[in-house]
Design a protein around this motif. Structure first.
Motif, PDB file in Angstrom:
ATOM      1  N   UNK A  11      58.573 -48.798  -1.556  1.00  0.00           N
ATOM      2  CA  UNK A  11      57.485 -48.682  -2.524  1.00  0.00           C
ATOM      3  C   UNK A  11      56.237 -49.408  -2.030  1.00  0.00           C
ATOM      4  N   UNK A  12      56.434 -50.597  -1.479  1.00  0.00           N
ATOM      5  CA  UNK A  12      55.308 -51.372  -0.956  1.00  0.00           C
ATOM      6  C   UNK A  12      54.653 -50.671   0.235  1.00  0.00           C
ATOM      7  N   UNK A  13      55.460 -50.143   1.146  1.00  0.00           N
ATOM      8  CA  UNK A  13      54.929 -49.485   2.339  1.00  0.00           C
ATOM      9  C   UNK A  13      54.167 -48.208   1.993  1.00  0.00           C
ATOM     10  N   UNK A  14      54.669 -47.447   1.021  1.00  0.00           N
ATOM     11  CA  UNK A  14      54.023 -46.189   0.633  1.00  0.00           C
ATOM     12  C   UNK A  14      52.815 -46.436  -0.262  1.00  0.00           C
ATOM     13  N   UNK A  15      52.786 -47.597  -0.934  1.00  0.00           N
ATOM     14  CA  UNK A  15      51.694 -47.898  -1.839  1.00  0.00           C
ATOM     15  C   UNK A  15      51.804 -47.176  -3.170  1.00  0.00           C
ATOM     16  N   UNK A  16      52.980 -46.648  -3.460  1.00  0.00           N
ATOM     17  CA  UNK A  16      53.220 -45.970  -4.740  1.00  0.00           C
ATOM     18  C   UNK A  16      54.706 -45.978  -5.035  1.00  0.00           C
ATOM     19  N   UNK A  17      55.041 -45.806  -6.300  1.00  0.00           N
ATOM     20  CA  UNK A  17      56.451 -45.812  -6.684  1.00  0.00           C
ATOM     21  C   UNK A  17      57.022 -44.418  -6.891  1.00  0.00           C
ATOM     22  N   UNK A  18      56.162 -43.412  -6.982  1.00  0.00           N
ATOM     23  CA  UNK A  18      56.606 -42.028  -7.188  1.00  0.00           C
ATOM     24  C   UNK A  18      55.821 -41.101  -6.277  1.00  0.00           C
ATOM     25  N   UNK A  19      56.527 -40.096  -5.779  1.00  0.00           N
ATOM     26  CA  UNK A  19      55.902 -39.044  -4.981  1.00  0.00           C
ATOM     27  C   UNK A  19      56.436 -37.730  -5.525  1.00  0.00           C
ATOM     28  N   UNK A  20      55.574 -36.747  -5.636  1.00  0.00           N
ATOM     29  CA  UNK A  20      56.014 -35.437  -6.100  1.00  0.00           C
ATOM     30  C   UNK A  20      55.842 -34.419  -4.989  1.00  0.00           C
ATOM     31  N   UNK A  21      56.882 -33.633  -4.768  1.00  0.00           N
ATOM     32  CA  UNK A  21      56.841 -32.565  -3.777  1.00  0.00           C
ATOM     33  C   UNK A  21      56.863 -31.225  -4.498  1.00  0.00           C
ATOM     34  N   UNK A  22      55.936 -30.371  -4.174  1.00  0.00           N
ATOM     35  CA  UNK A  22      55.877 -29.034  -4.770  1.00  0.00           C
ATOM     36  C   UNK A  22      56.622 -28.066  -3.856  1.00  0.00           C
TER      37      UNK A  22
END
Length: 77
Positions: A11-22
């Motif tokens: 989460x820290x490395x990505x800078x976000x806690x959620x990612x959405x893939x379409x």
């Protein structure tokens, strides 16, 4: 849409806690590869993956509407 939840260091490395893939469907391994190339996540290969709250293997298929949780190894003392 596939929702990916990241925890701890990922989460820290990505800078976000959620990612959405379409995407309609994708394997767990393909998700790991996609996230590694996009965010350079250091422990993605060692991480546990759960799909809809059940642990998943790299060749398991993830479908549209699923929720994927990626949990890196944790150490403590």
């Amino acid at each position: 849409m596939i929702e990916i939840l990241l925890f701890a260091q990922l989460q820290e490395e990505a800078g976000k806690d959620k990612i959405q893939l379409d995407i309609k469907q994708i394997t767990v391994q393909e998700i790991k590869q996609k996230l590694q190339s996009q965010f350079k996540l250091s422990q993605i290969e060692e991480s546990m993956v759960a799909v809809n709250e059940a642990y998943a293997l790299d060749d398991d298929l993830v479908q549209m509407g699923d929720t994927v949780a990626i949990i890196p190894p944790v150490s403590g003392g």
